[in-house]
Design an enzyme around this catalytic site. Sequence first.
Site, PDB file in Angstrom:
ATOM      1  N   ASP A  12       0.886  -1.165   0.000  1.00 23.71           N
ATOM      2  CA  ASP A  12       0.000   0.000   0.000  1.00 23.71           C
ATOM      3  C   ASP A  12       0.920   1.210   0.000  1.00 23.71           C
ATOM      4  OD1 ASP A  12      -1.591   2.147   0.663  1.00 23.71           O
ATOM      5  OD2 ASP A  12      -2.723   1.090   2.217  1.00 23.71           O
ATOM      6  N   TYR A 225       0.325   0.245  14.860  1.00 21.06           N
ATOM      7  CA  TYR A 225      -0.630   0.063  13.763  1.00 21.06           C
ATOM      8  C   TYR A 225      -0.173   0.713  12.460  1.00 21.06           C
ATOM      9  CZ  TYR A 225      -4.698   0.527  10.848  1.00 21.06           C
ATOM     10  OH  TYR A 225      -5.545   0.469   9.780  1.00 21.06           O
ATOM     11  N   LYS A 228      -3.886  -3.355   8.190  1.00 18.90           N
ATOM     12  CA  LYS A 228      -3.848  -4.823   8.191  1.00 18.90           C
ATOM     13  C   LYS A 228      -2.939  -5.278   7.050  1.00 18.90           C
ATOM     14  CE  LYS A 228      -6.544  -7.025  11.297  1.00 18.90           C
ATOM     15  NZ  LYS A 228      -5.838  -7.047  12.566  1.00 18.90           N
TER      16      LYS A 228
HETATM   17  C1  F6R Z   1      -8.050  -0.670   7.553  1.00 17.46           C
HETATM   18  C2  F6R Z   1      -7.862   0.655   6.963  1.00 17.46           C
HETATM   19  C3  F6R Z   1      -8.872   1.715   7.229  1.00 17.46           C
HETATM   20  C4  F6R Z   1      -8.333   2.748   8.207  1.00 17.46           C
HETATM   21  C5  F6R Z   1      -9.387   3.835   8.540  1.00 17.46           C
HETATM   22  C6  F6R Z   1      -8.845   4.936   9.453  1.00 17.46           C
HETATM   23  O1  F6R Z   1      -6.980  -1.498   7.256  1.00 17.46           O
HETATM   24  O2  F6R Z   1      -6.890   0.902   6.302  1.00 17.46           O
HETATM   25  O3  F6R Z   1     -10.100   1.191   7.657  1.00 17.46           O
HETATM   26  O4  F6R Z   1      -7.928   2.118   9.393  1.00 17.46           O
HETATM   27  O5  F6R Z   1      -9.827   4.455   7.349  1.00 17.46           O
HETATM   28  O6  F6R Z   1      -7.696   5.444   8.891  1.00 17.46           O
HETATM   29  P1  F6R Z   1      -6.884   6.691   9.485  1.00 17.46           P
HETATM   30  O7  F6R Z   1      -6.542   6.355  10.914  1.00 17.46           O
HETATM   31  O8  F6R Z   1      -5.697   6.777   8.600  1.00 17.46           O
HETATM   32  O9  F6R Z   1      -7.796   7.881   9.371  1.00 17.46           O
HETATM   33 MG    MG Z   2      -5.030  -2.225   1.969  1.00 17.74          MG
HETATM   34 MG    MG Z   3      -4.200   2.044   3.187  1.00 18.17          MG
END
Ligand code: F6R
Ligand code: MG
Ligand code: MG
Length: 362
Positions: A12, A225, A228
């Site tokens: 990613d 974090y 995933k």
């Molecule tokens: C799960 C994922 C998304 C983010 C969510 C919050 O793997 O990538 O669900 O966790 O959009 O993202 P932030 O914390 O970057 O605003």
């Molecule tokens: Mg992804």
């Molecule tokens: Mg992402």
Amino acid sequence: MSKITLSVIKADVGGFPGHASVHPSIVQIANKELKKQKILEDFHVTHCGDDLELIMTHRKGVNDRQIHRLAWNIFTKCTERAKKLKLYGAGQDILSTAFSGNVRGMGPGVAEMEFEQRKSDPVIVFMADKTEAGAWNFPLYKIFADPFNTAGLVIDPKLHHGFGFEVLDAIENKSVVLNTPEESYDLLALIGAPSRYIIRSVYRKDKEIAAVSSTQKLSMMAGHYVGKDDPVCIVRAQSGFPALGEVLEPFAFPFMVSGWMRGSHHGPFMPVSFEDARCTRFDGPPRVIAAGFQIADGKLIGPTDLFNDPAFDLARQRANEEADYIRRMGPFEPSRLPSEEMEYTSLPSVLKKLKNRFKKMS
Ligand code: F6R
Ligand code: MG
Ligand code: MG
């Protein structure tokens, strides 16, 4: 020499918008860079959700420094563009600035296998978004060990001996090989806990490679974090392996996986077409695409978009019904993952704030 290596390396490098998809210019850069190189036999670039996928064939074997460097350089170039376009989380999976010789442990996910090319060699590359590496445990078990899924295990003498499963313990970082059908119950005792025990590869009993998955646990590498793991998996089909349709069959049932919103929820694994590999509702639901290829003298003939088919419409409808059902539970388990598996948590700060307000029970 007719040995070929199939390497799928993914990362990613920035989402568009949010964590939904990959910007077309990122795919373009990867294609342009891969066209320039001389070390590959062939390649195909695609994406699943916000993950960029490099599918490559070459003659250098698995874990090759040059191949890994090539992927790393492409991810770095793509990250530069992602930063210019201010794509979301640009460089998310690039955990270091220096390349160490192998992309394993540096953020990107890798699944690679080397094999002697058969007269005709069908392979399926599964790619997922918004879930973890252990998401392949359920389908790999069904494909290679469940006769209610794979008729060939019972009626094809070439499959009747069963398969060996290499299982990684992601916490202790060690692996064990278990053979089916004789050790099926032991295998299930482990892989029923997919956040810890992850099927890394499947072999025929004559040691021929049948499947490999990416087993990188991003949060463990980064110590915090970073999304995933959004895994990939390569499966070989036909003539001594499960038939293509036996490989796809487990996905007719949208089983539950961990991931989805903030990597902290259970959600149905929805098989979708390439066109629909875009995560929307509640950042999901977790999605999987299947690219089918024939390998011919090292060339990737294809892909065919295998889930772009009405035969998987019911699975998609069921997945949406399951999504509706589990979403209504909001912040309650099992909609939300158990605390130890959540990628985001406010629990420590809530507990700290309430520390003095907790009264001992007499
Ligand atoms: C799960 C994922 C998304 C983010 C969510 C919050 O793997 O990538 O669900 O966790 O959009 O993202 P932030 O914390 O970057 O605003
Ligand atoms: Mg992804
Ligand atoms: Mg992402």
